[in-house]
Design a protein around this motif. Structure first.
Motif, short mmCIF file in Angstrom:
data_model
loop_
_atom_site.label_atom_id
_atom_site.label_comp_id
_atom_site.label_asym_id
_atom_site.label_seq_id
_atom_site.Cartn_x
_atom_site.Cartn_y
_atom_site.Cartn_z
N ALA A 192 0.83 -1.20 0.00
CA ALA A 192 0.00 0.00 0.00
C ALA A 192 0.86 1.26 0.00
N GLU A 193 2.01 1.20 0.70
CA GLU A 193 2.87 2.38 0.79
C GLU A 193 3.47 2.74 -0.56
N ILE A 194 3.96 1.74 -1.30
CA ILE A 194 4.69 2.04 -2.53
C ILE A 194 3.91 1.74 -3.80
N LEU A 195 2.66 1.29 -3.68
CA LEU A 195 1.84 1.03 -4.86
C LEU A 195 1.75 2.23 -5.79
N PRO A 196 1.61 3.47 -5.28
CA PRO A 196 1.50 4.61 -6.19
C PRO A 196 2.69 4.81 -7.12
N ILE A 197 3.84 4.18 -6.83
CA ILE A 197 4.99 4.33 -7.72
C ILE A 197 4.63 3.90 -9.13
N GLY A 198 3.96 2.75 -9.26
CA GLY A 198 3.61 2.24 -10.57
C GLY A 198 2.38 2.89 -11.18
N ASP A 213 -7.37 2.07 2.02
CA ASP A 213 -7.39 1.55 0.65
C ASP A 213 -8.70 1.86 -0.05
N PHE A 214 -9.80 1.59 0.64
CA PHE A 214 -11.11 1.83 0.03
C PHE A 214 -11.37 3.33 -0.14
N LEU A 215 -10.85 4.15 0.78
CA LEU A 215 -10.99 5.60 0.66
C LEU A 215 -10.23 6.10 -0.57
N ALA A 216 -9.04 5.56 -0.79
CA ALA A 216 -8.27 5.95 -1.97
C ALA A 216 -9.00 5.55 -3.25
N ALA A 276 -7.45 -2.47 -15.34
CA ALA A 276 -8.80 -2.13 -14.90
C ALA A 276 -8.90 -0.76 -14.25
N GLY A 277 -7.83 0.02 -14.25
CA GLY A 277 -7.87 1.34 -13.65
C GLY A 277 -7.25 1.35 -12.26
N TRP A 278 -6.64 2.49 -11.91
CA TRP A 278 -5.92 2.54 -10.63
C TRP A 278 -6.84 2.39 -9.43
N ARG A 279 -8.10 2.81 -9.57
CA ARG A 279 -9.03 2.67 -8.45
C ARG A 279 -9.28 1.18 -8.14
N PHE A 289 -6.64 -0.29 -5.88
CA PHE A 289 -6.83 0.00 -4.45
C PHE A 289 -7.98 -0.82 -3.86
N VAL A 290 -9.00 -1.09 -4.67
CA VAL A 290 -10.08 -1.96 -4.18
C VAL A 290 -9.55 -3.35 -3.88
N VAL A 291 -8.75 -3.89 -4.79
CA VAL A 291 -8.16 -5.21 -4.57
C VAL A 291 -7.28 -5.20 -3.33
N MET A 292 -6.50 -4.13 -3.14
CA MET A 292 -5.68 -4.01 -1.93
C MET A 292 -6.55 -4.03 -0.68
#
Length: 408
Positions: A37-43, A101-104, A173-176, A179-182
């Motif tokens: 979750a911390e470094i997922l936004p890198i990709g 995660d769900f908020l993101a 499937a999109g970045w959102r 985060f749902v999967v996370m």
């Protein structure tokens, strides 16, 4: 003398060893979820930035904010909840991560995304501080080193498996959706913690005066210096390894991914090797690790111009850095066996703060010079770490621990 902080380390429970190892695995999965979750936004940085119509630089705050918050949250959250059952805290923090995660995933504006990243930072600081030192309470004493390695294997696994998988989902499937999967995975980890981790009543309430008291411990002070130097050396260079590979080694973007995957696999191996060696020779393991990072980074500008040289040195680097969290956490824990959770707080806070410092200093050097110069500077800092570890007379778990055990 206060009665709060005089408890000794609890002996590992007499439950089935299998259940103990399953509990260790659930803690590892918790840290895996946090790291991912911390470094997922890198990709997904460009996609997220475009979705909120912000620049890549502004979107990059999603990576900076959690690290800074984690360094602050490590002592604050753990001290504030010092009397609560540690299993309850792990579960509460994992629930908070799922909410983040769900908020993101549902964020209608970037400021909402920023709030979710603040929550991630709080979870990092609290969960790491509690979970990093739990091996001693879950398995038998002779297996603590291996169990600690299992817990910290979540760090390279998050880079090798979590982030690439999340990035792939985001692209498909999109970045959102990523985060749902996370969030769903985090809920699964929460259930595992509830079922597998035994009740862990606080054996000592970690207070601010206990944390301050640890600074009188020579072993802890040396551990802080060693951790600062080696983490700065690593993150000051590894943050910019992709520009190095593209500009100096001249590999394609697709091949960069392969190189970093090999590095990550080596990190997993190094993590478990360290788990087996720190119990027999902690200082020696830490010194060897520092030498390997120094050698890899200093030699990359010399031999990293070709694919073979670069990938060999990345393997050496990966093996070494995979061992760093195990060495650092074990150094703190053995320097302060009377206050393992307080030692974990110092480990987490110093580690997270130093990550930000290393990336910042590396950025200054790379902007002023080149990726090769970054590697040389990082290698020099790693050499300084090796010299410090070699000449220091502090022996974790020895007399310095007894001095640090005195209470105000």
């Amino acid at each position: 003398m206060s009665t709060v902080a005089t408890s000794t380390i609890p002996v590992a429970p007499t439950r089935s060893p299998l259940i103990g190892w399953l509990a260790v695995g659930s803690v590892m999965l918790g840290i895996f979820s946090i790291v991912t979750a911390e470094i997922l936004p890198i990709g997904l940085l460009t996609s997220i930035g475009a979705g909120f119509d912000v620049s890549d630089g502004a979107a990059g705050l999603m990576l900076t904010v959690p690290g800074i918050l984690a360094a602050i949250a490590a002592p604050v959250v753990t001290v504030a909840t010092g009397r609560l059952d540690r299993r309850l805290m792990l579960c509460a923090l994992m629930l908070l991560l799922a909410v983040a995660d769900f908020l993101a995933a549902a964020a209608p504006a970037y400021w909402v995304m920023a709030i979710s990243r603040v929550l991630v930072g709080l979870v990092i600081g609290g969960f790491w501080s509690i979970g990093a030192g739990l091996a001693v309470r879950l398995v038998r004493p002779e297996r603590v080193g291996t169990a600690t390695a299992v817990i910290f294997s979540a760090v390279p696994l998050g880079s090798v498996l979590g982030v690439p998988a999340g990035t792939l989902i985001g692209h498909l499937a999109g970045w959102r959706t990523a985060f749902v999967v996370m969030g769903v995975m985090t809920v699964g980890v929460l259930l595992a913690l509830i079922v597998l981790v035994p009740p862990l009543p606080a054996v000592q309430a970690t207070r601010l005066d206990v944390l301050v008291g640890l600074f009188r411990n020579v072993g802890v002070r040396v551990g802080l210096v060693l951790t600062f130097l080696i983490v700065v050396a690593h993150f000051g260079t590894y943050t910019y390894v992709t520009p190095f590979l593209q500009q100096v080694t001249r590999v394609s973007p697709g091949l960069v991914t392969t190189f970093l995957l090999v590095y990550g696999v080596a990190g997993i191996v190094g993590n478990f090797v360290a788990g087996a060696t720190v119990t027999r020779g902690l200082r020696a393991t830490f010194v060897v690790v520092g030498c390997m990072i120094a050698g890899a980074t200093l030699l990359l500008p010399v031999f990293g111009g070709g694919d073979v040289g670069a990938i060999v040195l990345l393997i050496v680097w990966g093996l070494a850095y995979g061992a760093v969290p195990v060495c650092s956490q074990t150094w703190f824990a053995t320097s302060a066996p009377h206050a393992t959770e307080a030692a974990s707080i110092l480990f987490t806070s110093s580690f997270q703060a130093t990550i930000a410092v290393g990336a910042l200093l590396g950025g200054v050097v790379v902007d002023a010079s080149s990726p090769s110069a970054v590697m040389v500077c990082g290698g020099a800092i790693a050499v300084l770490m090796v010299l410090t570890a070699t000449v220091s007379r502090a022996v974790p778990g020895a007399a310095s621990s007894r001095r640090g055990a005195r209470r105000p």
